[in-house]
Design a protein around this motif. Structure first.
Motif, PDB file in Angstrom:
ATOM      1  N   CYS A 248      44.483  44.299  27.318  1.00  0.00           N
ATOM      2  CA  CYS A 248      43.414  44.768  28.178  1.00  0.00           C
ATOM      3  C   CYS A 248      43.171  44.678  29.634  1.00  0.00           C
ATOM      4  O   CYS A 248      42.979  43.112  29.037  1.00  0.00           O
ATOM      5  N   VAL A 249      42.608  44.682  30.809  1.00  0.00           N
ATOM      6  CA  VAL A 249      42.020  44.390  32.493  1.00  0.00           C
ATOM      7  C   VAL A 249      40.781  44.504  31.954  1.00  0.00           C
ATOM      8  O   VAL A 249      40.184  45.372  32.172  1.00  0.00           O
ATOM      9  N   CYS A 250      39.472  43.223  31.618  1.00  0.00           N
ATOM     10  CA  CYS A 250      38.503  43.938  32.508  1.00  0.00           C
ATOM     11  C   CYS A 250      38.020  42.448  33.185  1.00  0.00           C
ATOM     12  O   CYS A 250      38.863  41.206  33.386  1.00  0.00           O
ATOM     13  N   ALA A 251      36.484  42.171  33.472  1.00  0.00           N
ATOM     14  CA  ALA A 251      35.715  41.503  33.959  1.00  0.00           C
ATOM     15  C   ALA A 251      35.556  40.365  33.459  1.00  0.00           C
ATOM     16  O   ALA A 251      34.940  39.376  33.520  1.00  0.00           O
ATOM     17  N   ALA A 252      35.151  40.166  31.746  1.00  0.00           N
ATOM     18  CA  ALA A 252      35.251  39.458  30.708  1.00  0.00           C
ATOM     19  C   ALA A 252      36.314  38.542  30.520  1.00  0.00           C
ATOM     20  O   ALA A 252      37.720  38.969  30.225  1.00  0.00           O
ATOM     21  N   GLU A 253      35.713  36.722  30.327  1.00  0.00           N
ATOM     22  CA  GLU A 253      36.830  35.792  30.688  1.00  0.00           C
ATOM     23  C   GLU A 253      37.272  35.866  29.434  1.00  0.00           C
ATOM     24  O   GLU A 253      38.271  35.351  28.615  1.00  0.00           O
ATOM     25  N   ARG A 254      35.841  35.887  28.306  1.00  0.00           N
ATOM     26  CA  ARG A 254      36.246  34.579  27.055  1.00  0.00           C
ATOM     27  C   ARG A 254      37.426  35.923  25.876  1.00  0.00           C
ATOM     28  O   ARG A 254      37.060  37.024  25.876  1.00  0.00           O
ATOM     29  N   PRO A 255      38.418  35.489  25.382  1.00  0.00           N
ATOM     30  CA  PRO A 255      39.441  36.269  24.478  1.00  0.00           C
ATOM     31  C   PRO A 255      38.532  36.373  23.721  1.00  0.00           C
ATOM     32  O   PRO A 255      37.576  35.545  22.714  1.00  0.00           O
ATOM     33  N   LEU A 256      39.130  37.665  22.354  1.00  0.00           N
ATOM     34  CA  LEU A 256      38.384  38.390  21.348  1.00  0.00           C
ATOM     35  C   LEU A 256      39.114  36.498  20.881  1.00  0.00           C
ATOM     36  O   LEU A 256      40.472  36.094  20.203  1.00  0.00           O
ATOM     37  N   ALA A 257      39.139  36.462  19.330  1.00  0.00           N
ATOM     38  CA  ALA A 257      39.496  35.957  17.866  1.00  0.00           C
ATOM     39  C   ALA A 257      40.898  36.214  17.892  1.00  0.00           C
ATOM     40  O   ALA A 257      41.182  37.501  17.951  1.00  0.00           O
ATOM     41  N   GLY A 258      41.931  35.466  18.020  1.00  0.00           N
ATOM     42  CA  GLY A 258      43.255  36.425  17.672  1.00  0.00           C
ATOM     43  C   GLY A 258      44.602  36.647  19.274  1.00  0.00           C
ATOM     44  O   GLY A 258      45.239  36.689  19.461  1.00  0.00           O
ATOM     45  N   ALA A 259      43.423  36.276  20.234  1.00  0.00           N
ATOM     46  CA  ALA A 259      43.364  36.919  21.579  1.00  0.00           C
ATOM     47  C   ALA A 259      44.164  35.724  22.532  1.00  0.00           C
ATOM     48  O   ALA A 259      42.879  34.921  22.232  1.00  0.00           O
ATOM     49  N   ARG A 260      44.463  36.345  23.833  1.00  0.00           N
ATOM     50  CA  ARG A 260      44.154  35.065  24.829  1.00  0.00           C
ATOM     51  C   ARG A 260      43.389  36.257  26.107  1.00  0.00           C
ATOM     52  O   ARG A 260      44.167  37.213  26.340  1.00  0.00           O
ATOM     53  N   SER A 261      43.341  35.321  27.239  1.00  0.00           N
ATOM     54  CA  SER A 261      42.456  35.917  28.272  1.00  0.00           C
ATOM     55  C   SER A 261      44.164  35.166  30.007  1.00  0.00           C
ATOM     56  O   SER A 261      43.789  33.644  29.660  1.00  0.00           O
ATOM     57  N   LEU A 262      44.488  36.182  30.405  1.00  0.00           N
ATOM     58  CA  LEU A 262      44.575  35.349  31.874  1.00  0.00           C
ATOM     59  C   LEU A 262      43.705  35.822  32.951  1.00  0.00           C
ATOM     60  O   LEU A 262      43.756  36.556  32.862  1.00  0.00           O
ATOM     61  N   ALA A 263      43.515  34.345  33.386  1.00  0.00           N
ATOM     62  CA  ALA A 263      42.891  35.082  35.262  1.00  0.00           C
ATOM     63  C   ALA A 263      44.004  35.699  36.113  1.00  0.00           C
ATOM     64  O   ALA A 263      45.318  34.707  36.602  1.00  0.00           O
ATOM     65  N   LEU A 264      44.038  36.799  36.714  1.00  0.00           N
ATOM     66  CA  LEU A 264      45.062  37.180  37.051  1.00  0.00           C
ATOM     67  C   LEU A 264      44.416  37.259  39.120  1.00  0.00           C
ATOM     68  O   LEU A 264      45.355  37.142  39.564  1.00  0.00           O
ATOM     69  N   GLY A 265      43.394  36.869  38.782  1.00  0.00           N
ATOM     70  CA  GLY A 265      42.743  36.847  40.200  1.00  0.00           C
ATOM     71  C   GLY A 265      41.017  38.118  40.144  1.00  0.00           C
ATOM     72  O   GLY A 265      40.717  38.550  39.278  1.00  0.00           O
ATOM     73  N   ALA A 266      40.579  38.429  41.464  1.00  0.00           N
ATOM     74  CA  ALA A 266      39.889  38.958  41.934  1.00  0.00           C
ATOM     75  C   ALA A 266      40.077  40.118  42.734  1.00  0.00           C
ATOM     76  O   ALA A 266      40.792  40.312  44.311  1.00  0.00           O
ATOM     77  N   MET A 267      39.190  41.483  42.589  1.00  0.00           N
ATOM     78  CA  MET A 267      39.282  42.521  43.676  1.00  0.00           C
ATOM     79  C   MET A 267      38.191  41.561  44.321  1.00  0.00           C
ATOM     80  O   MET A 267      37.104  41.492  43.902  1.00  0.00           O
ATOM     81  N   ARG A 268      38.396  42.195  45.679  1.00  0.00           N
ATOM     82  CA  ARG A 268      37.524  42.273  46.679  1.00  0.00           C
ATOM     83  C   ARG A 268      36.846  43.070  47.316  1.00  0.00           C
ATOM     84  O   ARG A 268      37.794  44.281  47.400  1.00  0.00           O
ATOM     85  N   TYR A 269      35.578  43.895  46.982  1.00  0.00           N
ATOM     86  CA  TYR A 269      34.489  44.375  47.221  1.00  0.00           C
ATOM     87  C   TYR A 269      34.427  44.491  48.436  1.00  0.00           C
ATOM     88  O   TYR A 269      33.749  43.549  48.416  1.00  0.00           O
ATOM     89  N   ARG A 270      33.475  46.136  49.357  1.00  0.00           N
ATOM     90  CA  ARG A 270      33.387  45.576  50.491  1.00  0.00           C
ATOM     91  C   ARG A 270      31.910  47.070  51.063  1.00  0.00           C
ATOM     92  O   ARG A 270      32.480  48.043  49.728  1.00  0.00           O
ATOM     93  N   ALA A 271      30.766  46.034  50.899  1.00  0.00           N
ATOM     94  CA  ALA A 271      30.068  47.915  51.375  1.00  0.00           C
ATOM     95  C   ALA A 271      30.207  48.419  52.241  1.00  0.00           C
ATOM     96  O   ALA A 271      30.020  47.537  53.469  1.00  0.00           O
ATOM     97  N   LEU A 272      30.608  49.524  51.950  1.00  0.00           N
ATOM     98  CA  LEU A 272      30.896  50.382  53.136  1.00  0.00           C
ATOM     99  C   LEU A 272      30.097  51.475  53.329  1.00  0.00           C
ATOM    100  O   LEU A 272      29.638  52.227  52.229  1.00  0.00           O
ATOM    101  N   ALA A 273      30.384  52.193  54.421  1.00  0.00           N
ATOM    102  CA  ALA A 273      29.662  53.412  54.802  1.00  0.00           C
ATOM    103  C   ALA A 273      30.270  54.287  55.585  1.00  0.00           C
ATOM    104  O   ALA A 273      31.041  53.846  56.635  1.00  0.00           O
ATOM    105  N   SER A 274      30.007  55.795  55.891  1.00  0.00           N
ATOM    106  CA  SER A 274      30.578  56.232  56.556  1.00  0.00           C
ATOM    107  C   SER A 274      30.058  56.313  58.233  1.00  0.00           C
ATOM    108  O   SER A 274      28.362  55.976  58.094  1.00  0.00           O
ATOM    109  N   PRO A 275      30.862  56.345  59.781  1.00  0.00           N
ATOM    110  CA  PRO A 275      30.189  56.075  60.634  1.00  0.00           C
ATOM    111  C   PRO A 275      28.407  56.575  60.982  1.00  0.00           C
ATOM    112  O   PRO A 275      27.631  56.986  61.729  1.00  0.00           O
ATOM    113  N   ALA A 276      28.432  58.242  60.109  1.00  0.00           N
ATOM    114  CA  ALA A 276      27.539  58.936  60.568  1.00  0.00           C
ATOM    115  C   ALA A 276      25.987  58.596  60.143  1.00  0.00           C
ATOM    116  O   ALA A 276      25.011  58.477  60.448  1.00  0.00           O
ATOM    117  N   PHE A 277      26.706  57.627  58.792  1.00  0.00           N
ATOM    118  CA  PHE A 277      25.815  57.527  57.623  1.00  0.00           C
ATOM    119  C   PHE A 277      24.367  56.407  58.188  1.00  0.00           C
ATOM    120  O   PHE A 277      23.392  56.057  57.792  1.00  0.00           O
TER     121      PHE A 277
END
Lengths: 298, 298
Positions: free
Chosen positions: B144-173
């Motif tokens: 599973c790829v998700c934003a939660a860091e804490r692994p389930l019992a019996g599982a491991r989690s690995l930090a992959l890096g971050a998605m960078r989001y930008r607040a966007l709109a159209s020039p007309a808007f």
């Protein structure tokens, strides 16, 4: 007359997928929302909600929600003339179900101007093109874009045109599996990409080529992800032409069997008593969709 | 040992979302599949399936499915050495849950080569980044790829890096609503686009700007549809930078508040006893994700 405070509570719980968020939207406490639902159930004489996560409407609940959708649209018409009737002053919301590929391609440019002019907010629900009508029957949406032609009782359907799909893959995938050119009969021996368990496009495409039986496939329930998987060489799949003009022009994707597209007709379903807003949207869609969709194949 | 014919029937019914399709995949009659489930329930002493549409696993059913996922991966390791053990000769399937924005951007190019080399077919499940772990806890996916860091019992989690989001709109808007330039405090007064009821990105972005309270928004549960709505001037919204490089370069979308991105860290979750295939995929992801994701903000 019905007590619309109770019906609004029912609609909010289903639309917001929970009592807590419904309470926020209505500006009420959670227990006030619960009480309104219970009162509604006492009047109706049976449960209107299945208390699951998220809560869903019972059969009778759905009929009530259906009614709420239509009343909201009729209210809107009146509001233009009698603005003081509006209770909360909240902006108009239109709930519409549509197939993922429409949302990924023509829907936004086709209705953008309409929504800005009419000051309408959209709640879009993505449903497979074969099953979108379920949401309308369930009273959850005011309209629906799907591949089924037959309207529900009390509703109308309008042919919008067809989405043209092409069977595509990356040049690397084609070179790896078909060094001597793509043979239709060999298509089932290489991995395909399928949107989800309900997606029969690839099956229909192979059947039309006279290829029977199953085939290995990746499952990818995302229009954009589907194209990314195809570009990255995971498999071949049917992609709306509208979505991949650039990828075809740049050569990132190639047609497997040129000149053999698959056309999927799309229909716009809306309630007959949907009011002026829906009538305007319907006229707008009929005109705008022509620019994006092709005339259905016979 | 467990009777894996019975467990395979359970897995097929849940993965294929029905008895009929499960029977097709297993090459059995539907009643044979039903009988296997009943036999499994007789042995376990309680129901393993909720007979709904689609059927879902009960608590004990989930634990069994979880076990099946891990056994399949371990079997695969052995098969490389003892290929004759494989019963059906069906290609390997890996079920993975991930957020829609990863699937719409970096996932396919990052793992395409791996899947082609290892001859693996993917079953991808799209889940909101905040809730993807549910599928893993339910025993429905191997990773599973998700934003939660804490692994389930019996599982491991690995930090992959971050998605960078930008607040966007159209020039007309932007021109329509902010003729004198965008003021952070005014952002909540114009329509936003929100992915779904669980999507808190826009709320977090506004909260970080010190803007409190609600805001009008369209709901659009599709990554590609989200961008199309933004381009068509429906509203502003947070979009992964990776997804809109072209739209930003061409000017189809503009940043609302330049230099104020929102970074969402992503984690790869996998079972500790996931076998060699998952270990290889994990090493591959750790290396490949760097090219697409940014180092998480502190």
């Amino acid at each position: 007359m019905f007590d619309y405070k109770l019906l609004a509570a029912l609609a909010a719980v289903v639309e917001q997928a929970g009592f807590e968020r419904a309470a926020q939207v209505l500006g009420l406490s959670q227990s006030a929302v619960s009480q309104r639902i219970k009162l509604l159930e006492a009047r109706v004489g049976q449960p209107v909600l299945v208390r699951a996560t998220p809560p869903t409407a019972t059969e009778i609940g759905r009929r009530l929600l259906n009614h709420v959708q239509q009343v909201r649209l009729l209210e809107r018409d009146l509001q233009d003339q009698v603005p003081a009737l509006d209770e909360g002053g909240a902006p108009e919301r239109l709930r519409i179900a549509l197939n993922a590929d429409s949302l990924a391609t023509w829907w936004a440019p086709a209705v953008g101007e309409f929504c800005a002019e009419q000051r309408v907010l959209l709640d879009l629900l993505v449903e497979d093109q074969e099953v979108g009508l379920k949401r309308m029957r369930a009273g959850e949406v005011a309209g629906c874009v799907c591949a089924a032609e037959r309207p529900l009782a009390g509703a109308r359907s309008l042919a919008l045109g067809a989405m043209r799909y092409r069977a595509l893959a990356s040049p690397a995938f084609i070179a790896r599996h078909f060094p001597n050119g793509v043979a239709a009969q060999e298509l089932a021996r290489v991995p395909a990409i399928v949107f989800g368990p309900d997606d029969q496009l690839q099956h229909r495409y192979l059947a039309a080529l006279g290829v029977a039986g199953g085939f290995a496939h990746h499952l990818c329930p995302s229009s954009e992800g589907f194209v990314r998987l195809a570009c990255a060489g995971f498999g071949w799949g049917l992609v709306p032409e509208l979505q991949v003009e650039q990828a075809l022009a740049s050569g990132a994707l190639q047609e497997m069997l040129p000149g053999q597209p698959l056309d999927v007709p799309l229909y716009w379903h809306h309630w007959r008593n949907g009011g002026e807003l829906m009538a305007t949207l319907t006229r707008h869609l009929q005109r705008a969709a022509r620019a994006w969709l092709v005339a259905p194949a016979d």
